[in-house]
Design a protein around this motif. Structure first.
Motif, mmCIF file in Angstrom:
data_model
loop_
_atom_site.group_PDB
_atom_site.id
_atom_site.type_symbol
_atom_site.label_atom_id
_atom_site.label_comp_id
_atom_site.label_asym_id
_atom_site.label_seq_id
_atom_site.Cartn_x
_atom_site.Cartn_y
_atom_site.Cartn_z
ATOM 1 N N MET A 3 35.521 39.069 46.282
ATOM 2 C CA MET A 3 34.813 39.731 45.189
ATOM 3 C C MET A 3 33.304 39.704 45.421
ATOM 4 S SD MET A 3 35.164 38.767 41.123
ATOM 5 C CE MET A 3 36.938 39.013 41.105
ATOM 6 N N ASP A 4 32.786 38.540 45.806
ATOM 7 C CA ASP A 4 31.347 38.400 46.011
ATOM 8 C C ASP A 4 30.837 39.265 47.148
ATOM 9 O OD1 ASP A 4 31.282 36.590 43.939
ATOM 10 O OD2 ASP A 4 31.122 34.806 45.207
ATOM 11 N N ALA A 5 31.678 39.489 48.156
ATOM 12 C CA ALA A 5 31.251 40.255 49.331
ATOM 13 C C ALA A 5 31.359 41.761 49.134
ATOM 14 C CB ALA A 5 32.079 39.848 50.553
ATOM 15 N N ALA A 6 32.021 42.201 48.071
ATOM 16 C CA ALA A 6 32.285 43.635 47.901
ATOM 17 C C ALA A 6 31.023 44.495 47.850
ATOM 18 C CB ALA A 6 33.148 43.856 46.659
ATOM 19 N N PRO A 7 30.014 44.140 47.056
ATOM 20 C CA PRO A 7 28.833 45.026 46.976
ATOM 21 C C PRO A 7 28.141 45.238 48.314
ATOM 22 C CG PRO A 7 28.842 43.482 45.134
ATOM 23 C CD PRO A 7 29.909 43.026 46.080
ATOM 24 N N SER A 8 27.958 44.157 49.081
ATOM 25 C CA SER A 8 27.241 44.284 50.351
ATOM 26 C C SER A 8 28.061 45.028 51.403
ATOM 27 C CB SER A 8 26.858 42.899 50.882
ATOM 28 O OG SER A 8 28.015 42.135 51.186
ATOM 29 N N ARG A 9 29.392 45.075 51.229
ATOM 30 C CA ARG A 9 30.244 45.784 52.187
ATOM 31 C C ARG A 9 30.537 47.223 51.751
ATOM 32 N NH1 ARG A 9 32.684 41.823 55.578
ATOM 33 N NH2 ARG A 9 31.276 40.039 55.569
ATOM 34 N N GLY A 10 29.937 47.648 50.654
ATOM 35 C CA GLY A 10 30.169 49.012 50.196
ATOM 36 C C GLY A 10 31.546 49.232 49.602
ATOM 37 N N LEU A 11 32.168 48.169 49.093
ATOM 38 C CA LEU A 11 33.484 48.288 48.469
ATOM 39 C C LEU A 11 33.299 48.439 46.966
ATOM 40 C CD1 LEU A 11 36.562 48.225 48.557
ATOM 41 C CD2 LEU A 11 36.456 45.716 48.478
ATOM 42 N N GLU A 12 33.593 49.615 46.445
ATOM 43 C CA GLU A 12 33.422 49.878 45.015
ATOM 44 C C GLU A 12 34.635 49.358 44.248
ATOM 45 O OE1 GLU A 12 32.523 53.513 41.839
ATOM 46 O OE2 GLU A 12 32.728 53.947 43.988
ATOM 47 N N VAL A 13 34.371 48.537 43.230
ATOM 48 C CA VAL A 13 35.426 47.991 42.387
ATOM 49 C C VAL A 13 35.109 48.334 40.941
ATOM 50 C CG1 VAL A 13 36.767 45.963 41.755
ATOM 51 C CG2 VAL A 13 35.708 46.077 44.023
ATOM 52 N N ILE A 14 36.032 48.992 40.277
ATOM 53 C CA ILE A 14 35.869 49.359 38.873
ATOM 54 C C ILE A 14 36.732 48.425 38.040
ATOM 55 C CG2 ILE A 14 36.174 51.189 37.146
ATOM 56 C CD1 ILE A 14 35.924 53.209 39.474
ATOM 57 N N TYR A 15 36.096 47.555 37.265
ATOM 58 C CA TYR A 15 36.816 46.606 36.419
ATOM 59 C C TYR A 15 36.967 47.164 35.004
ATOM 60 C CZ TYR A 15 36.142 43.135 40.112
ATOM 61 O OH TYR A 15 36.170 42.456 41.315
ATOM 62 N N GLU A 16 37.858 46.535 34.249
ATOM 63 C CA GLU A 16 38.117 46.890 32.845
ATOM 64 C C GLU A 16 38.487 48.368 32.702
ATOM 65 O OE1 GLU A 16 35.613 44.254 29.991
ATOM 66 O OE2 GLU A 16 34.263 44.764 31.669
ATOM 67 N N ALA A 17 39.358 48.791 33.593
ATOM 68 C CA ALA A 17 39.875 50.161 33.563
ATOM 69 C C ALA A 17 41.228 50.131 32.852
ATOM 70 C CB ALA A 17 40.013 50.720 34.973
ATOM 71 N N ALA A 18 41.253 50.516 31.606
ATOM 72 C CA ALA A 18 42.465 50.431 30.790
ATOM 73 C C ALA A 18 43.378 51.626 31.037
ATOM 74 C CB ALA A 18 42.089 50.356 29.314
ATOM 75 N N ASP A 19 44.645 51.443 30.637
ATOM 76 C CA ASP A 19 45.628 52.542 30.681
ATOM 77 C C ASP A 19 45.736 53.172 32.070
ATOM 78 O OD1 ASP A 19 45.964 52.250 27.856
ATOM 79 O OD2 ASP A 19 44.176 53.473 27.554
ATOM 80 N N LEU A 20 45.716 52.346 33.088
ATOM 81 C CA LEU A 20 45.836 52.830 34.470
ATOM 82 C C LEU A 20 47.190 53.495 34.697
ATOM 83 C CD1 LEU A 20 44.354 49.898 36.555
ATOM 84 C CD2 LEU A 20 43.789 52.286 36.894
ATOM 85 N N ALA A 21 47.185 54.621 35.386
ATOM 86 C CA ALA A 21 48.437 55.293 35.705
ATOM 87 C C ALA A 21 48.279 56.154 36.948
ATOM 88 C CB ALA A 21 48.889 56.161 34.535
ATOM 89 N N PRO A 22 49.163 55.992 37.952
ATOM 90 C CA PRO A 22 49.176 56.896 39.111
ATOM 91 C C PRO A 22 49.936 58.176 38.768
ATOM 92 C CG PRO A 22 50.097 54.709 39.623
ATOM 93 C CD PRO A 22 50.060 54.852 38.146
#
Length: 389
Positions: free
Chosen positions: A109-128
């Motif tokens: 998690m800590d390394a994500a910003p510097s590696r260009g990995l976008e993470v969207i948290y608190e995304a409700a009602d997820l559905a593929p």
């Protein structure tokens, strides 16, 4: 929003897959229904196979693990009176690393910003959606607004209860499940471990495990009925039962302390196959669950992710679909071997309600054979340290 790969779930499997794909230059967005603090609050085991530690090292994310983790070159089986040490290093030439799953997640998690990995948290009602075709997408709600994420592939790393597996029609898959008639009552305490290696104990009263998170924080478990209440197990009673089940040597070195956390976890074996449907892939707990006896849950997720990242890299780099097509069969071959080991170790070390005196004697005979057979110990060690990818 559009990306090449959308990952559902920001636990260790989803984050590890995201980092591996970003290292290949692939566009990735990870979408997680919970907040970061909630994700980090999930208390899980932390015996890491070299499959996982090698992946973290390959990404340059293993520094804290090597500084704070505890390498183990063996572990112990106990029958109430003696310890049977399985010398993993001598039998396999490899070792495992004790490093909490929470810490693995934090590092990723800590390394994500510097590696260009976008993470969207608190995304409700997820559905593929539209996973059968070549243009799947995810919808979710955040900040009171509806969002859509288009991708070429969706990877479901969202656990047993997540939406990804539910997006596969019932007619397109099959699940296999065994629910065990007991759970693990666990206690986490800031006390030194009773042994420098793990102890898996088979006692007439039931299974017990002595584990650790660090040199000053211990994790212990005992087998209890599924309808047991935590309130029936004050700390003193639990410590007394642990001392009895783990045996006299462990009891003599056990330090008691107040519980930082206490919980009861049910046990199940579960496999869903195939692990791919159209443009949707499953990895980790979304596709399979193992009882924690064999310490395989996180490690199986890591092998899934290793296979899947390799397959997707081949697809985007060379337009080669073979890896994508073969992902499910390749992953499931390793999954079922890990399921077998976890099931066998669970049967060996636990007391089952339907078991009679003959079954008990068979368990003890098995343990006695393991104690005297290098071949038996080698089989256990090979599976414990992790079968090759």
């Amino acid at each position: 929003m559009k990306t090449q790969v959308a990952i559902v779930g920001a636990g260790p499997a989803g984050l590890l897959l995201g980092h591996l794909l970003r290292a290949e230059g692939i566009e990735v967005v990870v979408v997680e229904r919970a907040a970061p603090d909630y994700v980090l609050g999930r208390i899980r085991a932390g015996v890491l196979e070299t499959t996982l530690t090698d992946l973290l090292d390959r990404l340059g994310l293993g520094e804290r693990m090597h500084a704070e983790g505890i390498p183990h070159d063996g572990f112990n089986l106990a029958d109430g009176e003696r310890l049977i040490r399985i010398d993993v290093a001598a039998l396999t030439g490899r070792e495992v690393m004790v490093y909490g799953q929470t810490e693995v997640t934090r590092d990723l998690m800590d390394a994500a910003p510097s590696r260009g990995l976008e993470v969207i948290y608190e995304a409700a009602d997820l559905a593929p959606h539209d996973v059968e075709g070549d243009a799947p997408y995810i919808t979710y709600t955040k900040g009171g607004a509806q969002h859509r994420l288009d991708a070429r592939f969706i990877c479901g790393c969202d656990g047993y209860h997540g939406p990804s597996r539910k997006a596969i029609p019932a007619s397109a898959g099959q699940h296999y499940e065994k629910v065990y008639p007991f759970g693990w009552l666990g206690i986490l305490a800031d006390v030194p471990p009773c042994n420098h290696e793990l102890i898996y104990a088979n006692h007439a009263n039931g299974f017990a495990l002595a584990s650790m998170r660090s040199a000053t924080r211990s994790r212990y478990y005992i087998q209890v009925p599924l309808d047991e209440k935590i309130e029936e197990w004050p700390d003193d009673r639990l410590w007394d039962e642990l001392a009895l089940r783990l045996g006299p040597d462990a009891a003599a070195h056990m330090t008691r302390g107040n519980a930082l956390e206490k919980s009861i976890a049910p046990l199940r074996s579960f496999v869903f196959e195939p692990m791919r449907h159209g443009s949707l892939f499953l990895a980790g707990d979304s596709a399979h669950i193992v009882p924690p006896t064999g310490a395989k849950g996180l490690n199986l997720a890591a092998s899934d992710v290793a296979y899947l990242s390799e397959a997707l890299a081949r697809y985007f780099r060379s337009n080669d679909p073979d890896g994508v097509a073969g992902y499910s069969a390749r992953a499931l071959a390793r999954v079922w071997k890990a399921e077998r080991f976890s099931w066998q170790l669970t049967r060996l070390m636990h007391r089952f309600p339907e078991a009679d005196a003959f079954d008990r004697r068979m368990q003890l005979a098995d343990l006695d054979y393991i104690a005297s057979s290098v071949a038996a110990q080698t089989t256990i060690a090979e599976n414990y340290v992790g079968l090759p990818l």
